[in-house]
Design an enzyme around this catalytic site. Sequence first.
Site: not given
Ligand code: NAP
Length: 486
Positions: A278, A282, A318, A344-345, A347, A370, A410, A433
């Site tokens: 996680t 990743k 994913d 979002g951008a 993982g 951005v 979250m 998600l």
């Molecule tokens: P990640 O790689 O850390 O990416 C986090 C994303 O959230 C980035 O786009 C980040 O923007 C944005 N972000 C964080 N804080 C923010 C804020 N205060 N305001 C605006 N944007 C913010 O995390 P990830 O692995 O992609 O996970 C994202 C979510 O998906 C998590 O909540 C996780 O629980 C969920 N998820 C769900 C599953 C499922 O099976 N349902 C699987 C995996 C993940 P920046 O680029 O600007 O930092």
Amino acid sequence: MEILEKNRKYVDLVELRADCLEPDERFLLRRFPEMAEVPVILTIRREIDGGCYLGGEGSRITLLAKGLAYAEADRRRNFAYVELEEDLNVPSLEEAARAFGTRIIRSWHNLEGVDDDLAEKLSKLRRVGDEIVKATLMPRSLNDVVRVYQAARETRDMEKILFCMGEYGANTSILAEQLGSRISYTFPAGESGQPLAAPGQLDPKELAELYRFHEIKAKTKVFAVTGYPLKVPVSPRFFNTIFGIEQTDAVHIPIPANSVHSMIRLAETIGLAGALVTVPYKEEVLPYLTSKSKEVLSIGACNAIVASPQGWMGYNTDAVGFSGSLLSFIGRKDLWGRKVTIIGAGGTARAAAAEVYRLKGKALILNRTVARARALAEPYRFAWAGLDSRGAELMEKYSGIIIQATSVGMAPNTETDPVEFYKFSGRETVMDLIYNPKKTLCLRRAEDAGCRILSGYDMLLRQLRCQYTYYLNKEFPPSLVSRVGI
Ligand code: NAP
């Protein structure tokens, strides 16, 4: 006694920490083994070793002697073990213990880290062959834990107890068999789940029921979920429940790792069969893979690794979890002609974007940073913008399906919403998600406006089923679906 009664069915023996007793209670020390009705370790821990005993060494020795005195022929009424520190030299105590069958645990505490020469240290600890040596350690990193497993292997034939505290140490409590540790320590957690006795120590019920501690043998297959920080993962409950139902000799444990490198070292040291990877590893895990699934290659991220004779095989669940969930919700086979906003951008957004492209949808990527939105969008010729007024304007044009893929909303920050600037018309399909909570603020707003909403929980379940297939090389039995509550 109250703590023991509540946890009797989970434990095989108890440690009486006489240093934690009130002075009056200490008079009753000798009666404890008979009351407990399970083997008891007598320990009077000094302050320098992290205990509560503040009196002088003379009175502590007297108290230890009291515990060993008046030994009875029925050994169950005597202490089964007594813990004596490395630097305690009182031969009469040792003689008293030996005379009545109380085993001596010779202990060493390092509350600052893990000794470089741990194996040698363990060998030197034992004074007489019948002593069990015990080291209590505070790993500062996962590499320290690797050294503990290595030292355990080097002292394979020695009767010993290894107890690692702290966030990196919990896996050693579960894997006591793999460590060759004779005893694993546990203490009931506080109401909010925090450890009360030692940092990182697991609750007896958690150890016995969630991790099926009593079923774990040295040859049990070990799977893990790793990342940092590792927030209460759901996968151990899912997999351990299934392993229990199916009688599979396997366990799934959390391993918080301060680096991918140390995680892989640990995995190779303990012979880990597979792991879920996680945030934030990743992508960092990619160089360690000997084979990559087509999803890993197209997305550039891996969230599941499986050991093979050739090396680590990497998968990305994913992507399949995301598109399987969305397509079944909208009842379509692809996204042709659909306009999608991905917020979002990170993982997971990357997996979502790759899938929207593969399924022939057109997307807009909105992200707080951005530059990351642009980097993700450009290879697919998607539109991109920030979480601002221009983003809001563009979103109106890509509002057929809205995918929320940031961590905003979250738990525990459930009252936050990354698109609070956007007013839902009620015609959008909105997928968040996030799976904890099942209904985020964004989803609640969308639902109130009349939109169709989909939680990330379904995607999570789909992923876990897929990981089960990679782990065990067989299909997830549909009969298990209703039996696995997470
Ligand atoms: P990640 O790689 O850390 O990416 C986090 C994303 O959230 C980035 O786009 C980040 O923007 C944005 N972000 C964080 N804080 C923010 C804020 N205060 N305001 C605006 N944007 C913010 O995390 P990830 O692995 O992609 O996970 C994202 C979510 O998906 C998590 O909540 C996780 O629980 C969920 N998820 C769900 C599953 C499922 O099976 N349902 C699987 C995996 C993940 P920046 O680029 O600007 O930092």
